[in-house]
Design an enzyme around this catalytic site. Structure first.
Site, mmCIF file in Angstrom:
data_model
loop_
_atom_site.group_PDB
_atom_site.id
_atom_site.type_symbol
_atom_site.label_atom_id
_atom_site.label_comp_id
_atom_site.label_asym_id
_atom_site.label_seq_id
_atom_site.Cartn_x
_atom_site.Cartn_y
_atom_site.Cartn_z
ATOM 1 N N ASP A 1 3.443 2.951 34.463
ATOM 2 C CA ASP A 1 3.382 1.495 34.590
ATOM 3 C C ASP A 1 4.644 1.044 35.311
ATOM 4 O O ASP A 1 5.732 1.050 34.723
ATOM 5 C CB ASP A 1 3.304 0.825 33.217
ATOM 6 C CG ASP A 1 1.954 0.979 32.549
ATOM 7 O OD1 ASP A 1 1.194 1.893 32.921
ATOM 8 O OD2 ASP A 1 1.654 0.186 31.636
ATOM 9 N N LYS B 1 -1.441 -5.031 36.321
ATOM 10 C CA LYS B 1 -1.050 -5.357 34.946
ATOM 11 C C LYS B 1 -0.294 -6.666 34.947
ATOM 12 O O LYS B 1 0.491 -6.947 35.849
ATOM 13 C CB LYS B 1 -0.205 -4.208 34.398
ATOM 14 C CG LYS B 1 0.392 -4.425 33.022
ATOM 15 C CD LYS B 1 1.187 -3.188 32.602
ATOM 16 C CE LYS B 1 1.994 -3.417 31.349
ATOM 17 N NZ LYS B 1 2.809 -2.235 30.980
ATOM 18 N N LYS C 1 -4.881 -4.552 33.283
ATOM 19 C CA LYS C 1 -4.243 -4.422 31.967
ATOM 20 C C LYS C 1 -3.563 -5.726 31.590
ATOM 21 O O LYS C 1 -2.737 -6.249 32.342
ATOM 22 C CB LYS C 1 -3.234 -3.275 31.984
ATOM 23 C CG LYS C 1 -2.507 -3.077 30.653
ATOM 24 C CD LYS C 1 -1.621 -1.841 30.699
ATOM 25 C CE LYS C 1 -0.750 -1.711 29.454
ATOM 26 N NZ LYS C 1 0.095 -0.514 29.479
#
Length: 234
Positions: free
Chosen positions: A101, A164, A193
């Site tokens: 991430d 995300k 996400k």
């Protein structure tokens, strides 16, 4: 008294909910014991993965066994160089991470330099090899949904498998509007996400309905157990 069948139903529903959650431990004060405990919780509750800072990858991998390990890159501000992010990514993968991430270059994003954002993501994607990269847009810095959409498309152009919402350390967390903008921008084949401020099962349901396919939360156990989550944290 609950029947055996009802208990089995509750367990199945808990596992289904847990299966979309990246159980997250990113507090700067986290200790080795905290990491061990979080890894054990992933195994106990069946969360999709454990998400930790890359320095904890070797320990987390040791405790997790076959469970998935996710590491953050360029966290939480995204202002490391491409080379530094790539090096961190390479090391995290070597230490057992199977997802990354990364925080995008937020300065470039705020300046509207989408090519720089794309190149930043591409550097991490290249270092990650076959493993998926989630690009954290820190959407609370961008009031215009069209800008969130443009950043989402730039991240995908750089090779991101997910976009995300948030680090949980910025000025705000996930919002339904941001998730909807991201989903509309990236289409059906890219993950979305939602993270930052997701604290209840109801929150999870709303974000999944808005288009999220993964949830990041530090309050994961409270979410799956229905207990009250703390107001602070990732």
């Amino acid at each position: 008294m609950e029947s055996t069948g009802f208990r089995a139903y509750l367990l199945r529903m808990t596992r289904e909910l847990a299966g979309v959650i990246d159980h997250t431990l990113l507090a700067p004060t986290a200790t080795a014991d905290d990491v061990r405990a979080a890894a054990a919780e992933v195994q106990e509750y069946g969360f999709y993965s454990l998400c930790v800072a890359s320095r904890w990858a070797p320990l987390a991998r040791q405790v997790l066994g076959e469970s998935r390990l996710c590491c953050v890159v360029g966290f939480p501000h995204g202002n490391a160089s491409k080379a530094a992010k790539a090096a961190e990514s390479t090391q995290a993968v070597a230490d057992g991470a199977v997802e990354l991430d990364m925080v995008i270059d937020l300065g470039a994003a705020r300046a509207g330099d989408l090519k720089a954002v794309e190149a930043d993501v591409a550097a991490v994607v290249g270092a990650a090899g076959a493993f998926p990269v989630k690009a954290i847009l820190e959407t609370a810095y961008f009031d215009d949904p069209s800008m969130i959409a443009e950043l989402s498309r730039a991240a995908v152009a750089g090779g991101a498998a997910f976009v995300k919402t948030s680090t949980g350390f910025g000025p705000g967390g996930a919002t339904l509007q941001a998730v909807r903008s991201m989903r509309a921008a990236v289409g059906a084949d890219i993950g979305v996400k939602a993270s930052g401020g997701v604290r209840t099962a109801e929150d999870v349901a709303r974000y999944l309905e808005a288009g999220a396919t993964r949830i990041g939360a530090s309050q994961s156990i409270a979410i799956v157990s229905g207990s009250a989550a703390k107001a602070d944290g990732y």
